[in-house]
Design an enzyme around this catalytic site. Structure first.
Site, PDB file in Angstrom:
ATOM      1  CG  PHE A 132      42.332  27.596  63.293  1.00  0.00           C
ATOM      2  CD1 PHE A 132      41.845  26.481  62.646  1.00  0.00           C
ATOM      3  CD2 PHE A 132      43.424  27.446  64.144  1.00  0.00           C
ATOM      4  CE1 PHE A 132      42.434  25.242  62.835  1.00  0.00           C
ATOM      5  CE2 PHE A 132      44.010  26.208  64.339  1.00  0.00           C
ATOM      6  CZ  PHE A 132      43.513  25.109  63.691  1.00  0.00           C
ATOM      7  CD  GLN A 258      45.055  28.394  73.737  1.00  0.00           C
ATOM      8  OE1 GLN A 258      45.645  27.660  72.954  1.00  0.00           O
ATOM      9  NE2 GLN A 258      44.676  29.611  73.410  1.00  0.00           N
ATOM     10  CG  HIS A 260      42.185  22.875  72.350  1.00  0.00           C
ATOM     11  ND1 HIS A 260      40.980  22.329  72.004  1.00  0.00           N
ATOM     12  CD2 HIS A 260      42.744  23.306  71.201  1.00  0.00           C
ATOM     13  CE1 HIS A 260      40.816  22.429  70.695  1.00  0.00           C
ATOM     14  NE2 HIS A 260      41.869  23.018  70.179  1.00  0.00           N
ATOM     15  CG  LEU A 270      43.869  19.110  70.329  1.00  0.00           C
ATOM     16  CD1 LEU A 270      43.492  20.128  71.375  1.00  0.00           C
ATOM     17  CD2 LEU A 270      44.900  19.672  69.401  1.00  0.00           C
ATOM     18  CD  GLU A 273      40.219  26.774  67.173  1.00  0.00           C
ATOM     19  OE1 GLU A 273      40.953  26.672  68.178  1.00  0.00           O
ATOM     20  OE2 GLU A 273      40.056  27.846  66.577  1.00  0.00           O
ATOM     21  NE  ARG A 304      42.660  26.959  70.152  1.00  0.00           N
ATOM     22  CZ  ARG A 304      43.752  26.481  69.595  1.00  0.00           C
ATOM     23  NH1 ARG A 304      44.885  26.497  70.255  1.00  0.00           N
ATOM     24  NH2 ARG A 304      43.718  26.001  68.383  1.00  0.00           N
ATOM     25  CG  HIS A 377      46.345  23.132  73.422  1.00  0.00           C
ATOM     26  ND1 HIS A 377      46.727  21.929  72.890  1.00  0.00           N
ATOM     27  CD2 HIS A 377      46.241  23.989  72.377  1.00  0.00           C
ATOM     28  CE1 HIS A 377      46.857  22.045  71.585  1.00  0.00           C
ATOM     29  NE2 HIS A 377      46.587  23.281  71.247  1.00  0.00           N
ATOM     30  NE  ARG A 421      48.844  28.400  70.918  1.00  0.00           N
ATOM     31  CZ  ARG A 421      48.370  27.495  70.057  1.00  0.00           C
ATOM     32  NH1 ARG A 421      48.363  27.744  68.775  1.00  0.00           N
ATOM     33  NH2 ARG A 421      47.925  26.341  70.484  1.00  0.00           N
TER      34      ARG A 421
HETATM   35  C1  LIG Z   1      48.151  18.135  70.195  1.00  0.00           C
HETATM   36  C2  LIG Z   1      48.630  19.488  69.777  1.00  0.00           C
HETATM   37  C3  LIG Z   1      48.135  20.077  68.626  1.00  0.00           C
HETATM   38  C4  LIG Z   1      48.578  21.334  68.234  1.00  0.00           C
HETATM   39  N1  LIG Z   1      48.080  21.897  67.080  1.00  0.00           N
HETATM   40  C5  LIG Z   1      48.552  23.104  66.658  1.00  0.00           C
HETATM   41  C6  LIG Z   1      48.115  23.678  65.428  1.00  0.00           C
HETATM   42  O1  LIG Z   1      47.298  23.109  64.706  1.00  0.00           O
HETATM   43  N2  LIG Z   1      48.633  24.870  65.067  1.00  0.00           N
HETATM   44  C7  LIG Z   1      49.551  25.540  65.822  1.00  0.00           C
HETATM   45  O2  LIG Z   1      50.004  26.611  65.430  1.00  0.00           O
HETATM   46  N3  LIG Z   1      50.007  24.995  66.987  1.00  0.00           N
HETATM   47  C8  LIG Z   1      49.532  23.800  67.415  1.00  0.00           C
HETATM   48  N4  LIG Z   1      49.994  23.266  68.596  1.00  0.00           N
HETATM   49  C9  LIG Z   1      51.060  23.956  69.328  1.00  0.00           C
HETATM   50  C10 LIG Z   1      52.386  23.757  68.613  1.00  0.00           C
HETATM   51  O3  LIG Z   1      52.444  22.472  68.055  1.00  0.00           O
HETATM   52  C11 LIG Z   1      53.565  23.913  69.572  1.00  0.00           C
HETATM   53  O4  LIG Z   1      53.451  25.100  70.302  1.00  0.00           O
HETATM   54  C12 LIG Z   1      54.891  23.961  68.800  1.00  0.00           C
HETATM   55  O5  LIG Z   1      54.982  22.871  67.922  1.00  0.00           O
HETATM   56  C13 LIG Z   1      56.052  23.970  69.770  1.00  0.00           C
HETATM   57  O6  LIG Z   1      57.246  23.814  69.075  1.00  0.00           O
HETATM   58  P1  LIG Z   1      58.639  23.863  69.852  1.00  0.00           P
HETATM   59  O7  LIG Z   1      59.697  23.686  68.823  1.00  0.00           O
HETATM   60  O8  LIG Z   1      58.667  25.079  70.692  1.00  0.00           O
HETATM   61  O9  LIG Z   1      58.596  22.634  70.869  1.00  0.00           O
HETATM   62  P2  LIG Z   1      58.459  21.004  70.670  1.00  0.00           P
HETATM   63  O10 LIG Z   1      58.015  20.640  69.312  1.00  0.00           O
HETATM   64  O11 LIG Z   1      57.639  20.546  71.814  1.00  0.00           O
HETATM   65  O12 LIG Z   1      59.937  20.519  70.842  1.00  0.00           O
HETATM   66  C14 LIG Z   1      60.614  20.563  72.071  1.00  0.00           C
HETATM   67  C15 LIG Z   1      61.991  19.978  71.865  1.00  0.00           C
HETATM   68  O13 LIG Z   1      62.778  20.215  73.018  1.00  0.00           O
HETATM   69  C16 LIG Z   1      63.498  19.058  73.371  1.00  0.00           C
HETATM   70  N5  LIG Z   1      63.762  19.130  74.811  1.00  0.00           N
HETATM   71  C17 LIG Z   1      62.905  19.477  75.800  1.00  0.00           C
HETATM   72  N6  LIG Z   1      63.522  19.446  76.997  1.00  0.00           N
HETATM   73  C18 LIG Z   1      64.807  19.088  76.766  1.00  0.00           C
HETATM   74  C19 LIG Z   1      65.940  18.881  77.601  1.00  0.00           C
HETATM   75  N7  LIG Z   1      65.883  19.039  78.919  1.00  0.00           N
HETATM   76  N8  LIG Z   1      67.093  18.493  77.017  1.00  0.00           N
HETATM   77  C20 LIG Z   1      67.174  18.309  75.675  1.00  0.00           C
HETATM   78  N9  LIG Z   1      66.128  18.493  74.841  1.00  0.00           N
HETATM   79  C21 LIG Z   1      64.966  18.889  75.381  1.00  0.00           C
HETATM   80  C22 LIG Z   1      62.603  17.911  72.946  1.00  0.00           C
HETATM   81  O14 LIG Z   1      63.365  16.749  72.724  1.00  0.00           O
HETATM   82  C23 LIG Z   1      61.999  18.460  71.653  1.00  0.00           C
HETATM   83  O15 LIG Z   1      62.838  18.184  70.560  1.00  0.00           O
HETATM   84  C24 LIG Z   1      49.543  22.016  69.004  1.00  0.00           C
HETATM   85  C25 LIG Z   1      50.054  21.410  70.151  1.00  0.00           C
HETATM   86  C26 LIG Z   1      49.572  20.174  70.553  1.00  0.00           C
HETATM   87  C27 LIG Z   1      50.092  19.589  71.834  1.00  0.00           C
END
Ligand SMILES: Cc1cc2nc3c(=O)[nH]c(=O)nc-3n(C[C@H](O)[C@H](O)[C@H](O)COP(=O)(O)OP(=O)(O)OC[C@H]3O[C@@H](n4cnc5c(N)ncnc54)[C@H](O)[C@@H]3O)c2cc1C
Length: 618
Positions: A132, A258, A260, A270, A273, A304, A377, A421
């Site tokens: 990566f 960031q 991507h 997306l 990578e 990135r 991203h 990141r």
């Molecule tokens: C397409 C894509 C590919 C990626 N690939 C990678 C990868 O390969 N490796 C890596 O390390 N990272 C990757 N990332 C980044 C990584 O996936 C995210 O940073 C990480 O999953 C975020 O997790 P989280 O729990 O913080 O948020 P999320 O998984 O986004 O969850 C947010 C939660 O908050 C809740 N929520 C939001 N607002 C409210 C509200 N007002 N009231 C109630 N609930 C709310 C939602 O319902 C949801 O359950 C990728 C991201 C994307 C978009």
């Protein structure tokens, strides 16, 4: 007397059910402190609130992998991971946090495996790892295979596994509740403010709920929807960060977003990578593999921000290409050439990438070149937290904890990503620091177990906030009859406009003039328009326009903070490229920006422990 909609008192409310929120719930319930409490007959009351059904959280879209120096495919060391993280973040990383991230990464990945994550395997049965961008061996000498993966669906595996574990433990979920307010109140004896609870709309019933809690953890994910071209799902509207701003709190380093490098033109979707890690190459209109020129040695797998800026430089130099679907359109893309990857390997290790290209671009990556452009991203900045997830404020040169308030995952900033990141580090951040925050909350609950005891003071604050929100909801639903109802406008149009404004002003690069123009549009046009939006349908139950109105208000508020912080930083670092201040300036800006809703920005020094800043040579 409690009003009808007043929920019971919770020991902990977790807002968000992605990797961070679910890890926190598991960390809390499985901690030794909780086991002891339960053995003594006390059952803590914990609620996970999510605006989405948990399995729709964006974590499920993560494709490429999760970083850890397991050393399964090649020799690796957590110190190299630590160094790469600091360097990748352009030295804006708090090194105490990055050290923990790298040190505990292998344990985090092994724990995920034990809970059920079906990682891809090497022939000898160990968890497979791939390269990566920015991950190297021996302090930058050459690329290393550090990202543990599950084909290109690591997020799906992690999200389903964590959710199943929560269900098995009997975690209580409030699904499709939208949190509208974070309620704080003054601490005892003039101490700093403390959390009282949250207000949420139950989108099924349309009722506003007052949820009192001794501890609240925000895990609401990122804010990619600030930009028109984004890899983020529709729900990533930066709610948690905007709730913090609205509650009078600061955000840290929000100017760092960031991009991507490989979003599929012109959808922003997306293309992992991993496509480049498996042998994909970026080419300009002349067929040149240009990354070797910008980042010798690292080429397509440079960090990135470097790759995104290189793509834009090629486009600016007239060497971009148009989307074949729109041959007369702008030449703002470059080619992703995957034709050198053996077809069988491509299908086996990149099924999601191949499927996306086929479904959305009608192209076959085994023989066609694929048009790509940088896509918003990841939000590196967010709600400032310490390494146990406790939210703090920066005042008078010191950190002041907000009693009972925690945050984890993409909405937070423990500052392991600094100004940029590295791939695979955010799932790790969400799982590791989510778990740590859960454990920290458990320890606090165990210290003073008063589960279920209502606290009359906090009831007042949360109740008041919920009544105000209820009145606002009634006004939104009063439609054209309501005062100043703007029935010819709608939140979706505003969101699209905001995305365009932010993209022009701040995507990949910016300067004082572009930021000032965007800020004027936000303050002069978008904000007042968002304030008078009204729903077109008068029922509260299952009315998605209501949440969209609150989401666009959140985005506008957050967008302002992003622009203000970008304007205050007179240097270029990591993902922030100021064309009017092209150099990094460690003398003035080796510091975290701390921005509040009033537009005030203060600066917090970076924690440097082991690696003093060096020039970034690629
Ligand atoms: C397409 C894509 C590919 C990626 N690939 C990678 C990868 O390969 N490796 C890596 O390390 N990272 C990757 N990332 C980044 C990584 O996936 C995210 O940073 C990480 O999953 C975020 O997790 P989280 O729990 O913080 O948020 P999320 O998984 O986004 O969850 C947010 C939660 O908050 C809740 N929520 C939001 N607002 C409210 C509200 N007002 N009231 C109630 N609930 C709310 C939602 O319902 C949801 O359950 C990728 C991201 C994307 C978009």
């Amino acid at each position: 007397m409690s009003p009808k909609h007043l929920e019971e008192m919770y020991d902990a409310v977790i807002v968000g059910a992605g990797a961070a929120g679910l890890s926190a719930a598991l960390g809390l319930l499985r901690s030794p402190a909780m086991a002891e409490l339960k053995a003594n007959g006390t059952e803590p009351k914990v609620l996970v609130i999510s605006k989405l059904q948990p399995l729709r959280s964006h974590t499920g879209s993560a494709e490429g992998g999760i970083a850890a120096s397991l050393g399964n495919a090649e020799a690796d060391d957590w110190r190299w991971h630590y160094y790469d993280t600091v360097k990748g973040g352009d030295w804006l990383v708090d090194q105490d946090a990055a050290k923990l991230l790298a040190q505990y990464a292998p344990e985090t990945v092994v724990n995920l495996e034990r809970q059920g994550v079906a990682f891809s395997r090497l022939d000898d049965g160990h968890i497979a790892q791939r390269r990566f961008g920015g991950h190297t061996r021996d302090y930058g000498k050459e690329p290393v295979k550090r990202a543990a993966y599950a084909a290109d669906r690591i997020g799906h595996q992690i999200l389903h596994t964590l959710w199943q574990q929560c269900v098995a433990l009997g975690v209580r979920f409030a699904e499709e509740w939208y949190v509208t307010d974070l309620v704080l109140e003054d601490g005892a004896d003039g101490a700093d403010r403390r959390v009282a609870g949250v207000v949420a709309l139950d989108t099924h019933s349309g009722q506003v709920k007052a949820v009192r809690a001794r501890h609240v953890l925000l895990a609401t994910g990122g804010a990619g929807r600030l930009f028109h071209t984004t890899s983020n799902s529709w729900d990533l509207t930066g709610d948690g960060m905007a709730l913090a701003l609205a509650a009078g709190l600061q955000l840290e380093d929000v100017e760092f977003v960031q991009f991507h490098p490989t979003g599929l033109a012109h959808t922003g979707i997306l293309l992992s990578e991993a496509a480049r890690a498996e042998g994909g190459v970026l080419r300009n209109k002349d067929g040149e593999a240009f990354m070797e020129r910008y980042a010798p040695g690292h080429a397509d797998l440079a960090a990135r921000d470097v790759v995104s800026r290189s793509i834009m430089a090629e486009v600016d130099a007239g060497r971009g290409v148009a989307d074949p679907k729109d041959p007369d359109g702008p030449r703002d893309c470059v080619w992703l050439d995957m034709t050198g990857i053996p077809a069988e390997r491509m299908e086996g290790t990149l099924p999601q990438v191949v499927e996306t290209i086929r479904a959305y671009a009608d192209l076959d990556p085994a023989k066609d070149l694929v048009p790509v452009k940088p896509t918003a991203h990841y939000t590196m900045g967010g709600i400032p937290v310490d390494t146990d997830g406790a939210v703090y404020q920066w005042r008078d040169g010191a950190r002041h904890t907000v009693e009972g308030l925690f945050a984890a995952g993409e909405c937070s900033c423990v500052s392991v990503h600094g100004a940029n990141r590295l791939g695979g580090n955010s799932l790790l951040d969400a799982c590791l620091f989510g778990t740590r925050a859960g454990r920290a909350i458990a320890a606090r609950i165990a210290e003073a177990p008063v589960a279920g005891e209502p606290d009359p003071t906090s009831a007042d604050a949360v109740d008041q906030a919920s009544r105000a929100r209820g009145e606002q909801l009634a006004q939104l639903l009063a439609g054209a009859d309501g005062a100043n109802g703007a029935m010819d406008d709608n939140p979706y149009a505003l969101m699209a406009r905001l995305g365009g404004v932010m993209e022009r002003a701040a995507a990949v690069r910016c300067d004082a003039a572009s930021l000032a123009a965007a800020l004027e549009e936000l303050r002069g046009d978008l904000e007042p328009r968002a304030e008078v939006l009204r729903a077109h349908e008068g029922t509260a139950a299952l009315n998605q326009e209501v949440t969209a109105i609150w989401e666009v208000r959140h985005l506008v508020e957050l967008g302002e903070a992003v622009l203000v912080a970008s304007d205050a930083r007179h240097e270029s670092r990591g993902s922030l490229k100021r064309t009017d201040f092209p150099e990094r300036d460690d003398e003035r800006f080796l510091a975290h920006s701390m921005t509040d809703a009033s537009g005030a920005v203060s600066w917090q020094p970076v924690h440097i422990e082991d690696y003093p800043p060096q020039a970034r040579e690629y």
